[in-house]
Design a protein around this motif. Structure first.
Motif, mmCIF file in Angstrom:
data_model
loop_
_atom_site.group_PDB
_atom_site.id
_atom_site.type_symbol
_atom_site.label_atom_id
_atom_site.label_comp_id
_atom_site.label_asym_id
_atom_site.label_seq_id
_atom_site.Cartn_x
_atom_site.Cartn_y
_atom_site.Cartn_z
ATOM 1 N N ASN A 57 0.829 -1.212 0.000
ATOM 2 C CA ASN A 57 0.000 0.000 0.000
ATOM 3 C C ASN A 57 0.860 1.257 0.000
ATOM 4 O OD1 ASN A 57 -2.379 -1.475 0.029
ATOM 5 N ND2 ASN A 57 -2.495 -1.544 2.267
ATOM 6 N N ARG A 58 1.944 1.242 0.803
ATOM 7 C CA ARG A 58 2.832 2.399 0.850
ATOM 8 C C ARG A 58 3.514 2.614 -0.489
ATOM 9 N NH1 ARG A 58 7.348 2.412 5.397
ATOM 10 N NH2 ARG A 58 5.468 2.256 6.677
ATOM 11 N N ALA A 59 3.970 1.499 -1.118
ATOM 12 C CA ALA A 59 4.633 1.609 -2.412
ATOM 13 C C ALA A 59 3.664 2.143 -3.483
ATOM 14 C CB ALA A 59 5.176 0.239 -2.832
ATOM 15 N N GLU A 63 4.143 5.494 -5.673
ATOM 16 C CA GLU A 63 4.125 5.410 -7.134
ATOM 17 C C GLU A 63 3.153 6.429 -7.727
ATOM 18 O OE1 GLU A 63 3.187 1.416 -8.091
ATOM 19 O OE2 GLU A 63 5.183 0.640 -7.577
ATOM 20 N N GLN A 64 2.019 6.625 -7.040
ATOM 21 C CA GLN A 64 1.057 7.622 -7.510
ATOM 22 C C GLN A 64 1.666 9.030 -7.454
ATOM 23 O OE1 GLN A 64 -2.293 6.897 -4.968
ATOM 24 N NE2 GLN A 64 -3.097 5.223 -6.228
ATOM 25 N N GLN A 65 2.428 9.315 -6.374
ATOM 26 C CA GLN A 65 3.090 10.609 -6.278
ATOM 27 C C GLN A 65 4.120 10.792 -7.395
ATOM 28 O OE1 GLN A 65 4.511 11.799 -2.381
ATOM 29 N NE2 GLN A 65 3.113 10.376 -1.390
ATOM 30 N N MET A 66 4.842 9.721 -7.682
ATOM 31 C CA MET A 66 5.826 9.804 -8.749
ATOM 32 C C MET A 66 5.165 10.047 -10.106
ATOM 33 S SD MET A 66 8.461 6.754 -7.599
ATOM 34 C CE MET A 66 9.444 6.977 -9.075
ATOM 35 N N TYR A 107 14.487 11.997 -4.604
ATOM 36 C CA TYR A 107 14.512 11.964 -3.134
ATOM 37 C C TYR A 107 13.412 11.056 -2.587
ATOM 38 C CZ TYR A 107 13.605 13.615 1.621
ATOM 39 O OH TYR A 107 13.352 13.690 2.960
ATOM 40 N N ILE A 108 12.206 11.182 -3.142
ATOM 41 C CA ILE A 108 11.079 10.353 -2.686
ATOM 42 C C ILE A 108 11.370 8.874 -2.955
ATOM 43 C CG2 ILE A 108 8.671 9.765 -3.144
ATOM 44 C CD1 ILE A 108 8.111 12.710 -3.542
ATOM 45 N N SER A 114 14.758 3.333 1.357
ATOM 46 C CA SER A 114 15.367 3.276 2.693
ATOM 47 C C SER A 114 14.345 2.881 3.756
ATOM 48 C CB SER A 114 15.980 4.637 3.051
ATOM 49 O OG SER A 114 16.988 4.987 2.145
ATOM 50 N N MET A 115 13.120 3.413 3.647
ATOM 51 C CA MET A 115 12.081 3.074 4.621
ATOM 52 C C MET A 115 11.696 1.598 4.509
ATOM 53 S SD MET A 115 11.447 5.731 6.452
ATOM 54 C CE MET A 115 9.847 5.384 7.180
#
Length: 285
Positions: A57-59, A63-66, A107-108, A114-115
Protein backbone atom coordinates in the motif's frame (compact mmCIF):
# COMPACT_ATOMS: atom_id res chain seq x y z
CA UNK A 1 0.78 -76.06 36.91
CA UNK A 2 -2.07 -74.75 34.75
CA UNK A 3 -2.65 -71.98 37.28
CA UNK A 4 1.01 -70.89 36.99
CA UNK A 5 0.82 -70.81 33.18
CA UNK A 6 -2.37 -68.78 33.31
CA UNK A 7 -0.77 -66.29 35.74
CA UNK A 8 2.29 -65.91 33.46
CA UNK A 9 0.03 -65.16 30.50
CA UNK A 10 -1.81 -62.47 32.48
CA UNK A 11 1.47 -60.83 33.58
CA UNK A 12 2.79 -60.85 29.97
CA UNK A 13 -0.38 -59.18 28.70
CA UNK A 14 -0.18 -56.59 31.49
CA UNK A 15 3.40 -55.56 30.61
CA UNK A 16 2.56 -55.47 26.91
CA UNK A 17 -0.31 -53.12 27.72
CA UNK A 18 2.05 -50.83 29.68
CA UNK A 19 4.51 -50.65 26.81
CA UNK A 20 1.72 -49.73 24.40
CA UNK A 21 0.45 -47.04 26.73
CA UNK A 22 3.95 -45.50 26.96
CA UNK A 23 4.27 -45.47 23.17
CA UNK A 24 0.86 -43.89 22.92
CA UNK A 25 1.87 -41.15 25.38
CA UNK A 26 5.08 -40.41 23.43
CA UNK A 27 3.17 -40.19 20.15
CA UNK A 28 0.51 -38.00 21.76
CA UNK A 29 3.14 -35.56 23.17
CA UNK A 30 4.90 -35.43 19.81
CA UNK A 31 1.64 -34.61 18.07
CA UNK A 32 0.92 -31.83 20.55
CA UNK A 33 4.41 -30.33 19.99
CA UNK A 34 3.90 -30.44 16.20
CA UNK A 35 0.53 -28.74 16.59
CA UNK A 36 2.07 -25.98 18.73
CA UNK A 37 4.88 -25.41 16.20
CA UNK A 38 2.30 -25.25 13.41
CA UNK A 39 0.32 -22.58 15.26
CA UNK A 40 3.50 -20.52 15.87
CA UNK A 41 4.38 -20.74 12.18
CA UNK A 42 0.86 -19.71 11.20
CA UNK A 43 1.07 -16.67 13.51
CA UNK A 44 4.41 -15.65 12.00
CA UNK A 45 3.04 -16.07 8.47
CA UNK A 46 0.06 -13.87 9.35
CA UNK A 47 2.36 -11.13 10.68
CA UNK A 48 4.55 -11.31 7.58
CA UNK A 49 1.51 -11.14 5.30
CA UNK A 50 0.18 -8.08 7.14
CA UNK A 51 3.51 -6.25 6.88
CA UNK A 52 3.75 -7.17 3.19
CA UNK A 53 0.29 -5.71 2.52
CA UNK A 54 1.27 -2.50 4.35
CA UNK A 55 4.44 -2.18 2.27
CA UNK A 56 2.46 -2.74 -0.95
CA UNK A 57 0.00 0.00 0.00
CA UNK A 58 2.83 2.40 0.85
CA UNK A 59 4.63 1.61 -2.41
CA UNK A 60 1.42 2.16 -4.37
CA UNK A 61 0.91 5.58 -2.76
CA UNK A 62 4.46 6.66 -3.56
CA UNK A 63 4.13 5.41 -7.13
CA UNK A 64 1.06 7.62 -7.51
CA UNK A 65 3.09 10.61 -6.28
CA UNK A 66 5.83 9.80 -8.75
CA UNK A 67 3.32 9.62 -11.59
CA UNK A 68 1.99 13.01 -10.56
CA UNK A 69 5.47 14.52 -10.68
CA UNK A 70 6.12 12.94 -14.06
CA UNK A 71 2.90 14.34 -15.51
CA UNK A 72 3.75 17.75 -14.06
CA UNK A 73 7.16 17.63 -15.72
CA UNK A 74 5.60 16.67 -19.06
CA UNK A 75 3.06 19.48 -18.82
CA UNK A 76 5.76 22.05 -18.07
CA UNK A 77 7.88 20.88 -20.99
CA UNK A 78 4.89 21.13 -23.34
CA UNK A 79 4.15 24.66 -22.21
CA UNK A 80 7.77 25.62 -22.56
CA UNK A 81 7.84 24.46 -26.20
CA UNK A 82 4.64 26.37 -27.00
CA UNK A 83 5.84 29.66 -25.60
CA UNK A 84 7.77 31.40 -28.38
CA UNK A 85 8.16 34.69 -26.56
CA UNK A 86 9.93 33.97 -23.28
CA UNK A 87 12.62 35.99 -21.72
CA UNK A 88 15.90 34.25 -21.04
CA UNK A 89 15.43 34.67 -17.29
CA UNK A 90 11.93 33.15 -17.47
CA UNK A 91 13.13 30.12 -19.41
CA UNK A 92 15.98 29.59 -16.93
CA UNK A 93 13.54 29.79 -14.04
CA UNK A 94 11.37 27.06 -15.56
CA UNK A 95 14.45 24.95 -16.22
CA UNK A 96 15.47 25.22 -12.57
CA UNK A 97 11.96 24.26 -11.49
CA UNK A 98 12.15 21.13 -13.62
CA UNK A 99 15.53 20.24 -12.13
CA UNK A 100 14.12 20.74 -8.61
CA UNK A 101 11.14 18.50 -9.39
CA UNK A 102 13.41 15.78 -10.71
CA UNK A 103 15.55 15.99 -7.56
CA UNK A 104 12.44 15.79 -5.41
CA UNK A 105 11.27 12.77 -7.37
CA UNK A 106 14.60 11.04 -6.82
CA UNK A 107 14.51 11.96 -3.13
CA UNK A 108 11.08 10.35 -2.69
CA UNK A 109 12.25 7.21 -4.47
CA UNK A 110 15.40 6.93 -2.34
CA UNK A 111 13.45 7.62 0.84
CA UNK A 112 10.93 4.92 -0.04
CA UNK A 113 13.71 2.40 -0.63
CA UNK A 114 15.37 3.28 2.69
CA UNK A 115 12.08 3.07 4.62
CA UNK A 116 11.27 -0.32 3.12
CA UNK A 117 14.74 -1.56 4.03
CA UNK A 118 14.38 -0.25 7.60
CA UNK A 119 10.95 -1.90 8.00
CA UNK A 120 12.35 -5.20 6.72
CA UNK A 121 15.23 -5.04 9.22
CA UNK A 122 12.77 -4.29 12.05
CA UNK A 123 10.66 -7.30 11.08
CA UNK A 124 13.70 -9.57 11.06
CA UNK A 125 14.82 -8.19 14.44
CA UNK A 126 11.41 -8.81 16.03
CA UNK A 127 11.23 -12.36 14.70
CA UNK A 128 14.78 -13.22 15.80
CA UNK A 129 14.29 -11.70 19.26
CA UNK A 130 11.01 -13.56 19.82
CA UNK A 131 12.58 -16.85 18.77
CA UNK A 132 15.60 -16.27 20.99
CA UNK A 133 13.44 -15.33 24.01
CA UNK A 134 10.57 -17.79 23.48
CA UNK A 135 11.17 -19.39 26.90
CA UNK A 136 10.59 -16.08 28.74
CA UNK A 137 7.17 -15.26 30.25
CA UNK A 138 5.20 -12.71 28.24
CA UNK A 139 4.49 -10.80 31.45
CA UNK A 140 8.19 -10.14 31.99
CA UNK A 141 9.28 -9.14 28.47
CA UNK A 142 7.56 -7.46 25.55
CA UNK A 143 8.90 -6.93 22.01
CA UNK A 144 7.21 -4.53 19.60
CA UNK A 145 7.76 -1.94 16.89
CA UNK A 146 6.83 1.62 17.89
CA UNK A 147 7.53 4.84 15.97
CA UNK A 148 9.51 2.89 13.40
CA UNK A 149 11.98 1.27 15.84
CA UNK A 150 12.12 -1.95 17.85
CA UNK A 151 11.41 -1.79 21.60
CA UNK A 152 12.33 -4.58 24.04
CA UNK A 153 10.68 -3.86 27.40
CA UNK A 154 11.85 -5.97 30.38
CA UNK A 155 10.23 -5.87 33.82
CA UNK A 156 12.46 -4.93 36.76
CA UNK A 157 11.55 -8.10 38.67
CA UNK A 158 13.45 -10.08 36.02
CA UNK A 159 16.48 -7.77 36.01
CA UNK A 160 16.95 -6.32 39.51
CA UNK A 161 16.09 -6.67 43.16
CA UNK A 162 13.71 -4.03 44.54
CA UNK A 163 15.45 -0.65 44.83
CA UNK A 164 18.73 -2.08 43.44
CA UNK A 165 20.68 -1.76 40.21
CA UNK A 166 22.61 -5.05 40.61
CA UNK A 167 21.73 -7.40 37.74
CA UNK A 168 20.39 -10.87 38.58
CA UNK A 169 21.85 -14.10 37.12
CA UNK A 170 18.72 -14.78 35.09
CA UNK A 171 18.90 -11.27 33.67
CA UNK A 172 22.37 -11.97 32.31
CA UNK A 173 20.95 -14.84 30.25
CA UNK A 174 18.26 -12.57 28.77
CA UNK A 175 20.64 -9.69 28.05
CA UNK A 176 23.09 -12.14 26.47
CA UNK A 177 20.46 -13.32 23.98
CA UNK A 178 19.56 -9.73 23.08
CA UNK A 179 23.24 -8.82 22.71
CA UNK A 180 23.78 -11.70 20.29
CA UNK A 181 21.00 -10.38 18.03
CA UNK A 182 22.19 -6.74 18.06
CA UNK A 183 25.77 -7.87 17.38
CA UNK A 184 24.47 -9.35 14.11
CA UNK A 185 23.21 -5.87 13.08
CA UNK A 186 26.16 -3.54 13.57
CA UNK A 187 24.51 -0.83 11.46
CA UNK A 188 22.05 -0.21 14.32
CA UNK A 189 22.46 1.67 17.62
CA UNK A 190 21.09 0.73 21.06
CA UNK A 191 19.40 3.05 23.54
CA UNK A 192 18.86 1.64 27.05
CA UNK A 193 16.27 3.50 29.19
CA UNK A 194 15.54 2.90 32.86
CA UNK A 195 12.00 3.56 34.17
CA UNK A 196 10.63 3.56 37.73
CA UNK A 197 7.27 3.92 39.43
CA UNK A 198 6.38 7.01 41.48
CA UNK A 199 7.46 5.58 44.84
CA UNK A 200 10.36 7.74 46.01
CA UNK A 201 13.70 6.23 46.91
CA UNK A 202 16.56 7.77 48.86
CA UNK A 203 19.48 5.98 50.49
CA UNK A 204 23.25 6.03 50.69
CA UNK A 205 23.62 4.84 47.08
CA UNK A 206 20.81 6.72 45.35
CA UNK A 207 19.41 10.21 45.67
CA UNK A 208 16.05 9.65 43.96
CA UNK A 209 14.27 7.80 41.15
CA UNK A 210 16.29 9.68 38.55
CA UNK A 211 19.42 8.20 40.05
CA UNK A 212 17.96 4.68 40.20
CA UNK A 213 16.72 4.70 36.60
CA UNK A 214 20.08 5.91 35.26
CA UNK A 215 22.11 3.41 37.31
CA UNK A 216 19.93 0.56 36.07
CA UNK A 217 20.42 1.64 32.46
CA UNK A 218 24.20 1.93 32.88
CA UNK A 219 24.30 -1.53 34.51
CA UNK A 220 22.70 -3.04 31.39
CA UNK A 221 24.98 -1.11 29.02
CA UNK A 222 28.07 -2.10 31.00
CA UNK A 223 27.05 -5.77 30.95
CA UNK A 224 26.42 -5.72 27.20
CA UNK A 225 29.84 -4.16 26.62
CA UNK A 226 32.04 -6.10 29.03
CA UNK A 227 30.50 -9.57 28.91
CA UNK A 228 28.82 -9.77 25.52
CA UNK A 229 31.08 -7.59 23.35
CA UNK A 230 28.64 -4.93 22.16
CA UNK A 231 30.61 -1.92 20.95
CA UNK A 232 30.23 0.93 23.49
CA UNK A 233 30.14 3.52 20.68
CA UNK A 234 26.80 2.04 19.58
CA UNK A 235 25.11 2.38 22.97
CA UNK A 236 23.47 5.15 25.00
CA UNK A 237 22.27 4.81 28.59
CA UNK A 238 19.52 7.05 29.94
CA UNK A 239 17.08 7.32 32.83
CA UNK A 240 13.44 8.47 32.58
CA UNK A 241 12.68 8.16 36.29
CA UNK A 242 8.90 7.97 36.88
CA UNK A 243 7.96 10.46 34.17
CA UNK A 244 7.15 8.16 31.25
CA UNK A 245 4.81 5.55 32.79
CA UNK A 246 3.01 2.90 30.78
CA UNK A 247 -0.03 3.21 33.04
CA UNK A 248 -1.07 4.93 36.27
CA UNK A 249 0.59 4.19 39.62
CA UNK A 250 -2.60 3.68 41.59
CA UNK A 251 -2.24 -0.08 42.23
CA UNK A 252 0.59 -2.51 42.96
CA UNK A 253 0.09 -4.14 39.54
CA UNK A 254 0.23 -0.82 37.70
CA UNK A 255 3.39 0.27 39.52
CA UNK A 256 4.99 -3.07 38.58
CA UNK A 257 4.28 -2.40 34.88
CA UNK A 258 5.95 1.01 35.13
CA UNK A 259 9.13 -0.40 36.67
CA UNK A 260 10.97 -1.57 33.57
CA UNK A 261 14.05 -1.24 31.39
CA UNK A 262 13.58 -0.62 27.67
CA UNK A 263 16.19 -1.54 25.08
CA UNK A 264 15.50 0.48 21.92
CA UNK A 265 17.17 -0.68 18.69
CA UNK A 266 17.31 2.16 16.19
CA UNK A 267 19.23 3.35 13.10
CA UNK A 268 22.41 5.36 13.62
CA UNK A 269 21.32 8.96 14.19
CA UNK A 270 23.77 10.57 11.75
CA UNK A 271 22.58 8.30 8.94
CA UNK A 272 18.97 8.91 9.93
CA UNK A 273 19.30 12.70 9.72
CA UNK A 274 21.15 12.46 6.42
CA UNK A 275 18.25 10.42 5.09
CA UNK A 276 15.72 13.07 6.13
CA UNK A 277 17.68 15.96 4.59
CA UNK A 278 16.10 16.80 1.21
CA UNK A 279 18.36 17.30 -1.79
CA UNK A 280 19.16 20.73 -3.22
CA UNK A 281 18.90 21.71 -6.85
CA UNK A 282 22.69 21.92 -7.08
CA UNK A 283 23.35 18.53 -5.44
CA UNK A 284 25.27 15.93 -7.43
CA UNK A 285 24.52 12.21 -7.66
Amino acid sequence: MKILKFTAIIITLFFASCVSQKKYTVVKDSAALCDNNLKNSQNENTLLATNLDNEKNRAKSLEQQMEYFKSTNTDLLARLSDLSVLSKSGAESIKQSLVALNEQNKYIKDLTTSMQRKDSINLVLVMNLKRSLDNIDDEDINIEVKKGVVYVSISDKMLFQSGSYQISNRAEEVIGKIAKIVNDHKELDILVEGHTDNVSISNACMVDNWDLSVKRATSIVRLMQLKFGVQPSRMTAGGRSEYLPKTTNETVEERAKNRRTEIVILPKLDQFFELLEPPTANSKD
